[in-house]
Scaffold this motif. Structure first.
Motif, mmCIF file in Angstrom:
data_model
loop_
_atom_site.group_PDB
_atom_site.id
_atom_site.type_symbol
_atom_site.label_atom_id
_atom_site.label_comp_id
_atom_site.label_asym_id
_atom_site.label_seq_id
_atom_site.Cartn_x
_atom_site.Cartn_y
_atom_site.Cartn_z
ATOM 1 N N ILE A 29 16.651 25.485 -21.578
ATOM 2 C CA ILE A 29 16.561 24.626 -20.396
ATOM 3 C C ILE A 29 15.102 24.282 -20.109
ATOM 4 O O ILE A 29 14.765 23.134 -19.793
ATOM 5 C CB ILE A 29 17.218 25.311 -19.182
ATOM 6 N N SER A 30 14.208 25.275 -20.239
ATOM 7 C CA SER A 30 12.772 25.029 -20.010
ATOM 8 C C SER A 30 12.225 24.022 -21.003
ATOM 9 O O SER A 30 11.419 23.155 -20.648
ATOM 10 C CB SER A 30 11.988 26.341 -20.115
ATOM 11 N N CYS A 31 12.658 24.117 -22.267
ATOM 12 C CA CYS A 31 12.212 23.184 -23.292
ATOM 13 C C CYS A 31 12.638 21.761 -22.946
ATOM 14 O O CYS A 31 11.856 20.814 -23.049
ATOM 15 C CB CYS A 31 12.783 23.595 -24.653
ATOM 16 N N GLU A 181 10.752 24.470 -11.946
ATOM 17 C CA GLU A 181 9.590 24.773 -12.775
ATOM 18 C C GLU A 181 9.634 23.832 -13.968
ATOM 19 O O GLU A 181 9.923 24.234 -15.085
ATOM 20 C CB GLU A 181 9.630 26.235 -13.217
ATOM 21 N N MET A 182 9.415 22.553 -13.735
ATOM 22 C CA MET A 182 9.535 21.556 -14.788
ATOM 23 C C MET A 182 8.168 21.218 -15.356
ATOM 24 O O MET A 182 7.250 20.924 -14.619
ATOM 25 C CB MET A 182 10.202 20.292 -14.247
ATOM 26 N N GLY A 183 8.085 21.242 -16.664
ATOM 27 C CA GLY A 183 6.825 20.950 -17.320
ATOM 28 C C GLY A 183 6.197 22.185 -17.926
ATOM 29 O O GLY A 183 5.180 22.098 -18.602
ATOM 30 N N TYR A 184 6.823 23.351 -17.737
ATOM 31 C CA TYR A 184 6.254 24.602 -18.234
ATOM 32 C C TYR A 184 7.167 25.186 -19.306
ATOM 33 O O TYR A 184 8.315 25.519 -19.048
ATOM 34 C CB TYR A 184 6.090 25.596 -17.091
ATOM 35 N N ASP A 254 -1.004 28.413 -21.653
ATOM 36 C CA ASP A 254 0.134 27.912 -20.899
ATOM 37 C C ASP A 254 -0.035 26.429 -20.613
ATOM 38 O O ASP A 254 -0.877 25.772 -21.215
ATOM 39 C CB ASP A 254 0.325 28.708 -19.601
ATOM 40 N N ASP A 255 0.763 25.898 -19.705
ATOM 41 C CA ASP A 255 0.763 24.462 -19.449
ATOM 42 C C ASP A 255 0.023 24.069 -18.179
ATOM 43 O O ASP A 255 0.192 22.950 -17.691
ATOM 44 C CB ASP A 255 2.211 23.946 -19.389
ATOM 45 N N TYR A 256 -0.782 24.972 -17.629
ATOM 46 C CA TYR A 256 -1.698 24.580 -16.552
ATOM 47 C C TYR A 256 -2.912 23.952 -17.221
ATOM 48 O O TYR A 256 -3.643 24.611 -17.955
ATOM 49 C CB TYR A 256 -2.095 25.793 -15.716
ATOM 50 N N ILE A 257 -3.117 22.658 -17.007
ATOM 51 C CA ILE A 257 -4.106 21.909 -17.775
ATOM 52 C C ILE A 257 -5.496 22.516 -17.573
ATOM 53 O O ILE A 257 -6.025 22.507 -16.458
ATOM 54 C CB ILE A 257 -4.109 20.431 -17.353
ATOM 55 N N PHE A 265 -1.686 19.248 -11.917
ATOM 56 C CA PHE A 265 -0.257 19.531 -11.998
ATOM 57 C C PHE A 265 0.043 20.106 -13.381
ATOM 58 O O PHE A 265 -0.758 20.000 -14.308
ATOM 59 C CB PHE A 265 0.600 18.290 -11.710
ATOM 60 N N ILE A 266 1.205 20.738 -13.503
ATOM 61 C CA ILE A 266 1.587 21.341 -14.777
ATOM 62 C C ILE A 266 1.996 20.234 -15.740
ATOM 63 O O ILE A 266 2.747 19.332 -15.380
ATOM 64 C CB ILE A 266 2.755 22.321 -14.577
#
Length: 334
Positions: A29-31, A181-184, A254-257, A265-266
């Motif tokens: 689901i996260s993917c 939690e979308m984008g992570y 991780d996906d925190y730029i 934003f993530i």
């Protein structure tokens, strides 16, 4: 199992993930929700397709939650407790000249984003796909003094389609947001060898950049898929200090730029990374030599780490420089 090629933007990363990862339901689901090239509506349909393999209350709850989030993210219903601000980004750079406007519904805010993108695209004679927008959602605080606090970001494509809805805070004054939690998606790794010159091409979400990849373990080593914090990118920064020499050094954990001057934003920026195969500019030739150095002996990054460690003598010197400047200012006032 999901189709990685459908939900991961980078073809190379999708191929690597297909061969090297086995995801549970939550990770699948996260993917899906992290896909930067799919709309929230497409992601909802993708999660629904998982019912063929995974059924039951947890999955159905996630589907219902996504339906609610999708509906709320573009609703024209005015919410008494909430205000909506907007920001516009051109190729990852924030438009600082956007008029400050507050909207009373999410739908109005998205329409505002589309209006300003359309206007900017006509003025610059560029395609709208160079821009994106963010709806900043603020909620009235339940605590004294009663102000408004940021609770959610909605990342919007140039055409108004919602890509992500992301929480900032889970609770405030007793008001709980939906779990989003979308984008992570932390299972993604960049499947290239140390010394590879990496590029993030021009895109609406984050500034384009180039850098040199450094791995603690290489893609052909057995434990490469296991480490979540063992990839680094060396890239040029605009700030030049004695200890950094204009070279940035970030962990791709991780996906925190993590890059300089990036949006707050993530975003799954690693999915945009690709091998750079063009000619380097005159001010980028250092990357070619650094790439060769890393390929010969990547232990040289330990020197980079060491150079970035705070040193007592340097702290004292910086304090002396600041003190000298302050005293010069004092003299000018007399």
């Amino acid at each position: 199992m999901i189709d990685f090629g459908r939900w991961i933007y980078s073809e190379d990363i999708a191929v690597w993930a297909e061969k090297n990862t086995s995801l549970n339901l939550e990770e699948q689901i996260s993917c899906i929700c992290a896909a930067p090239h799919r709309t929230l509506e497409e992601k909802l349909e993708g999660v629904k397709e998982l019912k063929s393999e995974h059924d039951g209350k947890p999955l159905q709850d996630r589907i219902e939650n996504m339906k609610m989030v999708l509906q709320g993210s573009r609703s024209d219903t005015r919410i008494y407790m909430c205000l909506f601000g907007i920001e516009i980004f051109f190729r990852g750079e924030k438009d600082c000249f956007l008029p400050y406007t507050i909207f009373r519904s999410a739908g109005e805010a998205i329409n505002g984003i589309c209006y300003h993108i359309e206007k900017a695209a006509k003025e610059e004679h560029l395609e709208r796909r160079n821009w994106c927008g963010v709806v900043r959602v603020f909620q009235r605080s339940g605590k004294s003094p009663h102000g408004y606090v940021p609770i959610k970001n909605t990342i919007v494509r140039y055409d108004g389609e919602v890509i992500y809805v992301q929480n900032i805070y889970g609770k405030d004054g007793g008001h709980k947001c939906e779990e989003i939690e979308m984008g992570y998606f932390e299972a993604v790794k960049v499947p290239y060898f140390s010394g590879t010159i990496i590029s993030i091409p021009e895109n609406p979400y984050i500034p384009a950049l180039k850098g040199v990849l450094v791995n603690m373990t290489e893609p052909d080593e057995e434990n490469f898929p296991d480490g979540s914090d063992d990839q680094w990118l060396i890239y040029p920064t605009r700030q030049h200090r004695e200890r950094t020499h204009g070279i940035g050094f970030v962990n791709l954990r991780d996906d925190y730029i993590p890059f300089e001057n990036s949006p707050d934003f993530i975003f799954p920026y690693k999915q945009l990374m690709t091998v750079y195969e063009g000619d380097l500019k005159e001010d980028e030739t250092w990357m070619s030599e650094f790439s060769a150095l890393i390929q010969a002996d990547k232990n040289c990054i330990r020197k980079i780490w060491h150079d970035r460690e705070p040193k007592d003598c340097r702290c004292i010197a910086m304090n002396d420089e600041r003190l000298k400047y302050v005293r010069e200012l004092s003299k000018k006032q007399k």
